[in-house]
Design an enzyme around this catalytic site. Structure first.
Site, PDB file in Angstrom:
ATOM      1  CE  LYS A  16      -6.569   7.386   4.756  1.00  0.00           C
ATOM      2  NZ  LYS A  16      -5.213   7.939   4.745  1.00  0.00           N
ATOM      3  CE  LYS A  38     -10.561   9.673   0.862  1.00  0.00           C
ATOM      4  NZ  LYS A  38      -9.513   8.601   1.576  1.00  0.00           N
TER       5      LYS A  38
END
Length: 217
Positions: A16, A38
């Site tokens: 990712k 994030k």
């Protein structure tokens, strides 16, 4: 609100962050100011490694992000390298805690890449899965999948979850040097099923355009 992309995967350690960094550069080539977020990172001892990698890459191309700190980029930092439910000892998480940080980032960009933790069905708390975070953010998922034997099953299960959640999405295969059997063991069926596939290393610009088209449609 800026355009929002949610980077998810078929499992952990699929790529990712690697993909997110390539996407930053691809969207920059399309003339966009890119931000990164994030919301949750586990396995954080001193510095959130994935969030920091994203932040450093984004800063190169969008200096306005210097107004932020790593704590703005990674809201919930947990020490145990496990699903957030486990790392946070089963505590409930109010998703509203992410809204302020995301708003600060969006004020500095045209598009924000939001990176999830683990795969789609990773539990955040007893009620919420990672796939719910994509829906909460109203973000278009990019499903990053692998090229090992078993990728057909893993990819189709994740696609089914996204379809059942009625989330529009794009799929990219992160093929690594050691995935030497992919062409013979998995690609024939994938071509039969989908006609063609996107590879993260070769098709990142096409993936970026496909994500923008998906958002616009």
């Amino acid at each position: 609100m800026s355009k929002r992309i949610f980077i998810t995967a078929t499992n952990t350690n699929i790529g990712k962050t690697y993909t997110s960094k390539l996407l930053i550069e691809a969207f920059v080539r399309l003339g966009l100011r890119v931000g990164v977020y994030k919301p949750i990172e586990t396995g954080v001892i001193t510095v959130a490694p994935d969030g920091n990698a994203l932040f450093e890459t984004a800063l190169i191309h969008n200096p306005a992000l210097k107004a932020l700190s790593l704590n703005d980029i990674v809201t919930l930092q947990l020490q145990l390298p496990a699903a957030p439910f486990v790392a946070n000892k089963g505590k409930s998480i109010d998703l509203a805690i992410f809204d302020t940080a995301l708003a600060k980032i969006e004020a500095l960009c045209d598009l924000v890449i939001i990176e999830g933790a683990g795969g789609l069905m990773v539990p955040i708390d007893s009620e919420i899965m990672m796939i719910d975070l994509a829906r909460y953010f109203n973000a278009t998922p990019l499903l990053v999948t692998h090229c090992n034997l078993g990728c057909i099953n893993d990819t189709l299960l994740s696609i089914k979850a996204l379809e059942e959640a009625k989330l529009p999405f794009v799929v990219g295969f992160n093929c690594r040097v050691e995935d030497t059997s992919f062409e013979t063991t998995s690609l024939p069926y994938l071509k039969h099923r989908f006609g063609s596939i996107y590879r993260i290393d070769n098709d990142i610009d096409t993936i970026a355009k496909a994500l923008l088209d998906t958002i616009s449609s």
